[in-house]
Design a protein around this motif. Sequence first.
Motif, short mmCIF file in Angstrom:
data_model
loop_
_atom_site.label_atom_id
_atom_site.label_comp_id
_atom_site.label_asym_id
_atom_site.label_seq_id
_atom_site.Cartn_x
_atom_site.Cartn_y
_atom_site.Cartn_z
N ASP A 436 69.27 0.28 -37.12
CA ASP A 436 68.84 -1.12 -37.00
C ASP A 436 69.40 -1.69 -35.71
O ASP A 436 70.61 -1.96 -35.61
N SER A 439 68.11 -6.56 -35.79
CA SER A 439 68.54 -7.66 -36.65
C SER A 439 69.61 -8.51 -35.97
O SER A 439 70.32 -8.05 -35.06
N ASP A 443 74.68 -5.78 -42.45
CA ASP A 443 75.38 -5.67 -43.73
C ASP A 443 75.76 -4.20 -43.92
O ASP A 443 74.90 -3.36 -44.19
N ASN A 445 77.09 -2.71 -46.18
CA ASN A 445 76.88 -2.20 -47.54
C ASN A 445 75.41 -1.92 -47.83
O ASN A 445 75.08 -1.46 -48.93
N ASP A 446 74.56 -2.18 -46.85
CA ASP A 446 73.13 -1.93 -47.02
C ASP A 446 72.80 -0.52 -46.55
O ASP A 446 72.91 -0.22 -45.35
N PRO A 447 72.36 0.37 -47.42
CA PRO A 447 72.06 1.75 -47.00
C PRO A 447 70.90 1.85 -46.02
O PRO A 447 70.78 2.85 -45.32
N MET A 448 70.06 0.82 -45.94
CA MET A 448 68.87 0.89 -45.11
C MET A 448 69.18 0.79 -43.61
O MET A 448 68.30 1.07 -42.79
N ILE A 449 70.38 0.39 -43.23
CA ILE A 449 70.69 0.28 -41.80
C ILE A 449 71.15 1.60 -41.21
O ILE A 449 71.33 1.71 -39.99
N TYR A 450 71.37 2.62 -42.06
CA TYR A 450 71.90 3.91 -41.59
C TYR A 450 70.78 4.93 -41.46
O TYR A 450 69.79 4.90 -42.20
#
Length: 641
Positions: A436, A439, A443, A445-450
């Motif tokens: 990401d 943005s 966050d 703790n958000d798995p979607m940024i990795y």
Amino acid sequence: MTPWFSASTTTAQQLKQTSIKPLTVHESIHHLNPPKPVKNVRFSSLLLEYGELIVQDWAVALSSVPLLKQSATRQSVRNSTKHKQQPSRRKKSKSFQQQQKEKTTSLQMMQGRLHLCTQSLVFEPLDVMRPILRFPFAKMPLLPHEVTSPSSTNNDNDDESYEIPLTIRFESMRHVRIKENNVIGPFEIVDVSEKYTLTFLHSSPQTSFCQLCQKLADLVVNSRNNESFLEAILKPMYHRPFRVSNLMPLDHPVTPSLPVQIISPLQKQRGCCLITSTQRLYYQVANYFGNQSPIQKSWSLAPLNWVAYARRYEGLRDTAVEWYWKDGTSILLSFESTSDREKAIQAAIMVHGGKNNFGNHDINSEETTSYKQKSKKNNIAPPRCLTNPDFMQEALQEWQADRLSNYDYLMACNVAAGRTFHDWSRYPVFPWVLKDYTSDKLDFNDPMIYRDFSKAMGALNEERLAYFEARLSQLSSVGGGNDDVSTTQPISNSNNNDDSCAYEDASISMRFLYGTHYSAPGYILYYLVRCRPEHMLCLQNGKFDTPDRMFHSMQHCWNCALTNHADVKELIPEFYRQDSIVDVLWNAQSLQLGATQLGERVHHVDLPPWANQSPRKFGRYLRKALESDIVSARLPQGIDL
């Protein structure tokens, strides 16, 4: 037990619990630091043609005068960028004369250093604001020759010891201007004929300078510039043994003089080394002739200084070793043979343990093992071999016990795999962690940024992977299932923005999936151009790369690595280090890197919105992501790839 390569006070668990603050560089991993560029050194082999060697240098005075036939023979000045042709020839001629008036001003006895190289002569002025001048042998209609000094015929000095300075003269149709006004930038090639006079100030060459120039020029003109011919010419210099008389008192060698090369990015410095009884490693440069005093360097092998070593490859030869010191420095030495390297390693281990009397017998591995055991009994920590399996096993156990950070463990994996900061063809590799770059906030703790660590970079984009698989299928069908294929076949290309892969090249040696690698010298230089500009100028024939192809935006870099058919590169350790991230992303030297086709100046690297254009904040966020629980759980998948 905390190993030498782990964090001293900040553990991986503490990193995860800390708020986003500037991270402290781990003190115990200093010896794995990327070396800093050498400052305040104007001339190096990076200013020469790639592969060209430095032979010797002298203090000289240089003067020049334009040749009488200059107006008929000179050509236009070729800058790093091509100028459009003007419609009026009269205006072009006038502009040309104005340019040449500034470039062909006669030099009035300017003092500096003359560097004799294998393909050129290089003059480095003492005045740092004046440009370094390089004269290629291929552009010399009249090679250097000795002339009689006027003072030799009218010398009234009765002192027989008076030595008349040697004077050399040559003509050149081209010279290259480098670092004018002491600014690193593209080289400027000036095609103009001039006559140059060199006067040696303090000492004359011990060998025939003019004959050596003639031999080197013959290799260039006859296109015989290969190692065998150069080795024959430079053999008296390269095979000179170590000058033992320059050692410290009460110091005697415990190894013979061993020919070596010091390896650094795009550079090799030949010389010889030996190890002495006072726990020191000595190195003597090879570029000197006659009775001149050679330049020598030395490093301590005492237990408080030398901490580790690692066997390395130099090209395809298993002859190199890297030495690590406690202060964070390291060197990479390449020997002529594997046996010479092992002889140096075993001698270093034994003097490290306190043995200083070897007698007349050779050192063997059993003796080395016994001295390692004796060193442990005497509470002397033996140097660690970073390429031994026990090193990686200990690193794995410490990492699994959460006593080793993810960064340190990845560095341990790179070092054990033979990667080093001194060789860009084997540079340490670090993975992309975040995906990401658009943005405003992150966050962790958000798995979607990795990124997905279960797949290689070339497999993250399903559409691009389908193209790779289709190409591989066509290569297999063309070759009839054999590995060797020799043909040229069109490959369907669904990406209209990328026509580089529309046709595959002839003489394909093997079937392949990606067609490129995740790490290569060009990729390393792509990232490090702002702190290593001279290396790019060396590889790009004195020019920076095209602005649109340069590293100017993290978002653009990630998109290329994700979608481009010829780009699957990973990152390098500098992105996760607070002491080097600024050098990578910030154009501190104000290099003139050009502008893109959109008119945007290539200056500092454009960072994601969540970094607020702050390199340090960007580096902290990357390191925070690398040490997160999510990445720690997924990282083994990436390592297994």
